[in-house]
Write a protein that holds these residues in place. Sequence first.
Motif, short mmCIF file in Angstrom:
data_model
loop_
_atom_site.label_atom_id
_atom_site.label_comp_id
_atom_site.label_asym_id
_atom_site.label_seq_id
_atom_site.Cartn_x
_atom_site.Cartn_y
_atom_site.Cartn_z
N THR A 286 -1.63 -4.57 -4.97
CA THR A 286 -1.16 -3.25 -4.57
C THR A 286 -2.37 -2.34 -4.41
OG1 THR A 286 -0.90 -2.49 -6.86
CG2 THR A 286 1.02 -3.54 -5.82
N ALA A 287 -2.18 -1.30 -3.61
CA ALA A 287 -3.25 -0.32 -3.40
C ALA A 287 -2.61 1.05 -3.23
CB ALA A 287 -4.08 -0.66 -2.16
N ALA A 288 -3.29 2.07 -3.73
CA ALA A 288 -2.78 3.43 -3.65
C ALA A 288 -3.20 4.14 -2.37
CB ALA A 288 -3.25 4.24 -4.86
N GLY A 289 -4.04 3.50 -1.57
CA GLY A 289 -4.50 4.12 -0.33
C GLY A 289 -5.20 3.13 0.56
N GLY A 290 -5.56 3.60 1.77
CA GLY A 290 -6.15 2.72 2.76
C GLY A 290 -7.50 2.17 2.37
N VAL B 90 0.86 -1.18 0.00
CA VAL B 90 0.00 0.00 0.00
C VAL B 90 0.89 1.24 0.00
CG1 VAL B 90 -1.94 1.18 1.09
CG2 VAL B 90 -1.66 -1.31 1.37
N GLU B 91 0.88 1.99 -1.10
CA GLU B 91 1.74 3.15 -1.26
C GLU B 91 1.14 4.04 -2.34
OE1 GLU B 91 3.98 6.00 -1.27
OE2 GLU B 91 4.93 4.48 0.01
N ASP B 92 1.00 5.35 -2.06
CA ASP B 92 0.35 6.24 -3.03
C ASP B 92 1.32 6.88 -4.01
OD1 ASP B 92 1.56 7.92 -1.25
OD2 ASP B 92 -0.23 9.10 -0.79
N GLU B 93 2.62 6.66 -3.84
CA GLU B 93 3.59 7.15 -4.80
C GLU B 93 4.04 5.99 -5.68
OE1 GLU B 93 6.67 9.76 -3.38
OE2 GLU B 93 5.56 10.13 -1.52
N LYS B 94 3.72 6.07 -6.96
CA LYS B 94 3.94 4.94 -7.86
C LYS B 94 5.40 4.54 -7.95
CE LYS B 94 2.67 3.22 -12.44
NZ LYS B 94 1.97 3.52 -13.72
N VAL B 95 6.31 5.50 -7.99
CA VAL B 95 7.74 5.18 -8.09
C VAL B 95 8.19 4.37 -6.89
CG1 VAL B 95 10.06 6.15 -8.15
CG2 VAL B 95 8.25 7.18 -9.52
N ILE B 96 7.76 4.78 -5.70
CA ILE B 96 8.14 4.06 -4.49
C ILE B 96 7.51 2.67 -4.47
CG2 ILE B 96 7.99 4.05 -1.97
CD1 ILE B 96 8.11 7.08 -2.05
N LEU B 97 6.24 2.61 -4.91
CA LEU B 97 5.54 1.33 -4.97
C LEU B 97 6.29 0.32 -5.84
CD1 LEU B 97 2.91 -0.26 -4.24
CD2 LEU B 97 1.97 0.60 -6.38
N GLU B 98 6.69 0.77 -7.02
CA GLU B 98 7.42 -0.13 -7.92
C GLU B 98 8.80 -0.47 -7.36
OE1 GLU B 98 6.17 -1.68 -10.48
OE2 GLU B 98 4.28 -0.70 -9.92
N GLY B 99 9.41 0.47 -6.64
CA GLY B 99 10.69 0.19 -6.01
C GLY B 99 10.57 -0.90 -4.96
N LEU B 100 9.51 -0.83 -4.16
CA LEU B 100 9.28 -1.85 -3.14
C LEU B 100 9.02 -3.22 -3.78
CD1 LEU B 100 7.00 0.13 -0.67
CD2 LEU B 100 9.35 -0.62 -0.26
N ARG B 101 8.22 -3.20 -4.85
CA ARG B 101 7.93 -4.45 -5.55
C ARG B 101 9.23 -5.10 -6.06
NH1 ARG B 101 3.41 -6.23 -8.72
NH2 ARG B 101 2.47 -4.16 -8.70
#
Length: 258
Positions: free
Chosen positions: A33-37, A7-18
Amino acid sequence: MYKVLLVEDEKVILEGLREMISQTAPQFRVMGTAAGGTEALEFLRSDVPDVLITDIRMREMDGLTLVSKAREMYPDLLMVIISGYGEFEYARRAMEYGVLNYLLKPVERHEWVTAIQKIQLLLDRRYGVSSSQTMDTPGEAECSSGDTRKIIRDVKEYIRLHPDGDLRLQNIADLVHLNPTYLSKLFKNETGTNYSEYVAEARMERAKWLLVNTQLKIYDVARLSGHQSPKHFMLVFKQQVGWTAGEYRNRFSTDEQL
């Protein structure tokens, strides 16, 4: 394979975590994945991850609110918060909600590896998996008694971890590099139970757990316990257990879970 919800609303960070999960944690798979709660809670109403990893600062629902609601839904869910905010109060409140780790952005690789190894150890213990478990067993025509016990133990652990997966005998035989007929014979000799009967029982036990410990819809319980047809699941459940799935949930769920 353990399932992760990011769960992360910043796409770049989300892809980095993935990508970091892919590189450093081969036993983990990002299942969603989810962009918010709010989006994450919708996901949790229809599926059960092993790990929830969430940012703490998001627009429509902060991570602490999300983990508190997730904890109500799944008391045993392992959770990690990743945040750019290092204030003590956030960390303290996260720990109150039973968050396993609180990592600061940018996440240091060695800190991440330490955290994910701890999570895997906890999940391995929960599911009774040996920390040295592998599915790449030798494919000789005959196995020693020690080899046989390990093969059957690994097969049973795989079934326990993947009740919603493709557990046809041919697929499992491919995993352990054995002839399906030979594996079937080994399994019956070692356990006293036919392979298909064992799979059916494991899936029914998973369904019972989901009914008691979650508020998932019956059709989601059926799907996550490996039953393709909800109608067939409800029929089989009543035949084997003596109650309908709804009656079983009402009988064994605690007041807090109802």
